[in-house]
Design an enzyme around this catalytic site. Sequence first.
Site, mmCIF file in Angstrom:
data_model
loop_
_atom_site.group_PDB
_atom_site.id
_atom_site.type_symbol
_atom_site.label_atom_id
_atom_site.label_comp_id
_atom_site.label_asym_id
_atom_site.label_seq_id
_atom_site.Cartn_x
_atom_site.Cartn_y
_atom_site.Cartn_z
ATOM 1 N N GLU A 145 0.938 -1.250 -0.060
ATOM 2 C CA GLU A 145 0.003 0.095 -0.044
ATOM 3 C C GLU A 145 0.826 1.383 0.033
ATOM 4 O O GLU A 145 0.337 2.382 -0.016
ATOM 5 C CB GLU A 145 -1.015 0.011 1.282
ATOM 6 C CG GLU A 145 -2.356 -0.788 1.043
ATOM 7 C CD GLU A 145 -3.447 -0.867 2.054
ATOM 8 O OE1 GLU A 145 -4.226 -1.279 1.671
ATOM 9 O OE2 GLU A 145 -2.731 -0.184 3.289
ATOM 10 N N ASP A 256 -3.943 -8.897 8.337
ATOM 11 C CA ASP A 256 -3.076 -8.057 9.078
ATOM 12 C C ASP A 256 -2.692 -8.568 10.562
ATOM 13 O O ASP A 256 -1.491 -8.437 10.842
ATOM 14 C CB ASP A 256 -3.395 -6.565 9.028
ATOM 15 C CG ASP A 256 -3.555 -6.080 7.680
ATOM 16 O OD1 ASP A 256 -2.872 -6.639 6.608
ATOM 17 O OD2 ASP A 256 -4.363 -5.045 7.534
#
Length: 308
Positions: A145, A256
């Site tokens: 990201e 995550d």
Amino acid sequence: MKERHMYDVLVVGSANADLTVRVERRPGAGETVLGTDLMESAGGKGANQAAAAARLGGRTALLARVGGDAFGELLLSAQRDAGTDVAPVIVDEAARTGTAMIIVSPDGDNSIVVSPGANAALTPADVAAAADVIAASSVVSLQLEIPMESVRAAAAAAEDAGTRVVLNPSPAPEAPLAPELLAVADPLVVNEHEARQLSGLADGKPGEWAHALRDKGARSVVVTLGGEGALVLDASGVTEVAGVRVKAVDTTGAGDAFTGALATRLARGDALPDAARFAVRVGAAAVTKPGAQPSYPTAAELDALSGA
């Protein structure tokens, strides 16, 4: 883990403000549906992994960029509360903090759109300036990201420092992963969608995807399977890790949580299959509460949940 390491885990990655709405069903094209009140919370794949590792007791630092706005302060506060060292975080007063807009359906599944904001400005120069922090870490955890050139710079710096790299190629890139990234991934952590796309195998099973990814250069591979657990491929062979049955409330950030937990246990010397077993428990705990970082358990909460 070498004694010189100041940190168990350094996460180099994104930090986003999560703006979440729960809906009875996802809207179709051109359709408007009503949702719940908007919930603001700390997120971003990098910040999520750092918070997960820190809440479990890992000595954790985060290298990221946030804006000099209210969302940036929200993210920094959440990291401090989790126990993360935010000294490497760069506050860009002229930028807007990254934002993720999340729609959650009744079954806990989600759809996410990310506006990168300050994340897009994390540069290879920022990574180079953090070379000492990278060298002082047992494991560096990376995602996609932030700009790809910054991911490559962090991977190269970790390789030079002898620091283990955990690479979570999410969101999955359209192009194949660079060979130098695959070559340092130990492990490459992918979900089923990412494994299928990056392996080049439209069909097949998790074990086949894992072998294809290792053949492409990854040192080891972990395929996460949601509620079904995970599959691990390393030098010892294939290990299937059973899932933990829980009632899912919100799956946002569960991957995550898994990756942060995995990195923490690898930093402490666990073998990859053992680290994955622990990470599956953490990922399962994370889906039992709404939100990403707010759902991550401490070690004590994890023990209580599992009845340990």
